[in-house]
Design an enzyme around this catalytic site. Structure first.
Site, short mmCIF file in Angstrom:
data_model
loop_
_atom_site.label_atom_id
_atom_site.label_comp_id
_atom_site.label_asym_id
_atom_site.label_seq_id
_atom_site.Cartn_x
_atom_site.Cartn_y
_atom_site.Cartn_z
N ARG A 416 -77.80 30.91 -35.24
CA ARG A 416 -78.30 29.83 -36.10
C ARG A 416 -77.63 28.51 -35.76
O ARG A 416 -78.26 27.46 -35.75
CB ARG A 416 -78.09 30.16 -37.58
CG ARG A 416 -78.78 29.11 -38.50
CD ARG A 416 -78.64 29.44 -39.98
NE ARG A 416 -79.44 28.52 -40.77
CZ ARG A 416 -79.05 27.33 -41.20
NH1 ARG A 416 -77.83 26.89 -40.89
NH2 ARG A 416 -79.84 26.56 -41.92
N CYS A 417 -76.34 28.55 -35.46
CA CYS A 417 -75.60 27.33 -35.11
C CYS A 417 -76.17 26.67 -33.86
O CYS A 417 -76.12 25.45 -33.73
CB CYS A 417 -74.13 27.65 -34.86
SG CYS A 417 -73.27 28.42 -36.23
#
Length: 429
Positions: A416-417
């Site tokens: 997600r980062c």
């Protein structure tokens, strides 16, 4: 010619149509053990290995959605001379030391002379220090304009919220140029058809305002879930609240705020302890999200430009259930063993990126987390097998695509980062 998608993101799990990535480059390797901490890394990365791991992420996403690389988008913006001058002026205003004229080397003039592709590279990878006087010759600094070591985590510097882009007000000055670059991309690329909202453009913004994308989750188009910790302050959340209030919508909207510990460093963002997986499932770091503790969950309800209510909730999942999102938690590190939970949370075991409802990407190294996912109906698929056409995603209804993660997690983040979605399809709730 690049095909652009019109920006629209109204959930964490809608089918992915467009995403911005940044493949790790020389900026990742341009550090020493002494400045790794300043660069916000827990360790120095092996660039070759990190890039190989990242290719698994980008390779899979390229089969699913339209992907864009930051460096390419930026170079395209810099082809316009007025945009180029505006970007460099903003960089110089943010980092005034690079615009000093006189007998010494002026970086601003050097940047203005560069072709778009090379300038984009320099703005990301940094400009080496030219030792043209004694002070610079004796300086321990290697760069006159520092590299953006963290930029492969594209999530933090900008956030797609519905049809607008919220620009991050970064907690650490070493990342400010990331936000500037992302705002420039959206401001000067008509194809995305969006407008940016940047706290620093508001002269009355609280100086303590900090917002990073790892803390901002769109649970549903009327629900934002925001982490409050070392990277996103209460003042930052109040800025987001003020933006929502200014829209004066008749529909009720909700902000759920989850307090986060300041230590360990693996708790820097909410998405390191909580991510959405499906319409009815989420990934949680159970000790923080589920068990009673001192970290509060606060529910803010707004309507017609007014705050209707602010109250405490027992925990995040109970608050979401009251709003019609009844989510079954899957535990990072599996059930029961705190040792496994702690180890796998440290290596971004809770940090999943959804490419559709029940279709997510995460690190394969977190074996207990993957076992828990499999027990909850997710097929475990290797990114390498998908890229090599050994596995067809269309054959599976729910799955986790696993990427290798020996080096990338050392930078302090997961799938997600490393992704900044710009368009998702609506979810059939």
């Amino acid at each position: 010619m690049t095909k652009y998608v019109e920006l629209n993101v109204r959930s964490e799990i809608g089918e992915l149509e467009g995403v911005i990535l940044h493949t790790p480059g020389a900026e990742v390797e341009n550090m020493t053990p002494e400045n790794a901490e300043r660069a916000l890394y827990s360790d120095i990365l092996n660039l070759d290995v990190a890039r190989d791991e990242y290719k698994q992420l980008s390779g899979v996403l390229g089969k699913i959605a339209q992907t864009y690389q930051v460096k390419d988008l930026l170079a395209n913006v810099l082809k316009d001379e007025k945009a180029k001058e505006a970007v460099i002026d903003r960089v110089c205003k943010m980092e005034p030391h690079i615009a000093i004229k006189g007998n010494t080397y002026c970086i601003k003039d050097y940047l203005l002379d560069q072709a778009p592709t090379e300038l984009a590279r320099l703005l990301i990878e940094g400009v080496p220090l030219k030792a043209d006087n004694l002070t610079k010759f004796l300086s321990k600094e290697r760069y006159a304009m520092r590299p953006l070591h963290n930029f492969f985590f594209t999530r933090d510097a900008s956030m797609s919220v519905l049809n607008e882009v919220l620009i991050g007000k970064m907690a650490n000055g070493v990342r400010d140029r990331e936000s500037l670059i992302m705002q420039s991309i959206f401001d000067y690329t008509p194809g995305f058809n969006t407008k940016t909202v940047n706290p620093i453009d508001n002269p009355s913004v609280d100086p303590n305002c900090m917002i990073e994308g790892g803390d901002v989750l769109i649970a549903r188009d009327d629900i934002l879930v925001i982490g409050n910790g070392t990277r996103t302050t209460t003042q930052g959340i109040d800025f987001i609240l003020a933006q929502l209030l200014s829209q004066k919508e008749e529909k009720q909207r909700h902000i759920l705020v989850q307090e986060l510990p300041s230590q360990p460093e693996s708790f820097i963002h909410l998405d390191m302890v909580f991510t959405l997986l499906d319409v009815d499932k989420c990934m949680v770091y159970e000790p923080l999200i589920m068990r009673p503790n001192k970290y509060q969950t606060v529910h803010i309800t707004i309507q017609n430009g007014k705050v209707l209510d602010i109250r405490r909730e027992n925990n995040l999942l109970e608050a979401l259930k009251k709003l019609g999102m009844d989510l079954k938690p899957i535990f990072c590190g599996g059930n029961g063993d705190p040792w496994n939970q702690e180890r796998e949370q440290w290596h971004s075991g809770a940090n999943f990126f959804a490419v559709g409802p029940g279709k997510v990407i995460g690190y394969g190294r977190n074996i207990h987390t993957m076992e828990a996912m499999n027990k909850n109906g997710f097929e475990i698929l290797r990114a390498k097998d998908i890229i090599r056409h050994k596995v067809e995603l269309s054959d599976y209804e729910k799955y986790v695509i696993t990427i290798e993660g020996s080096e990338l997690p050392r930078g302090g983040g997961g799938a997600r980062c490393m992704t900044m979605p710009v368009r998702r399809k609506p979810v059939n709730w």
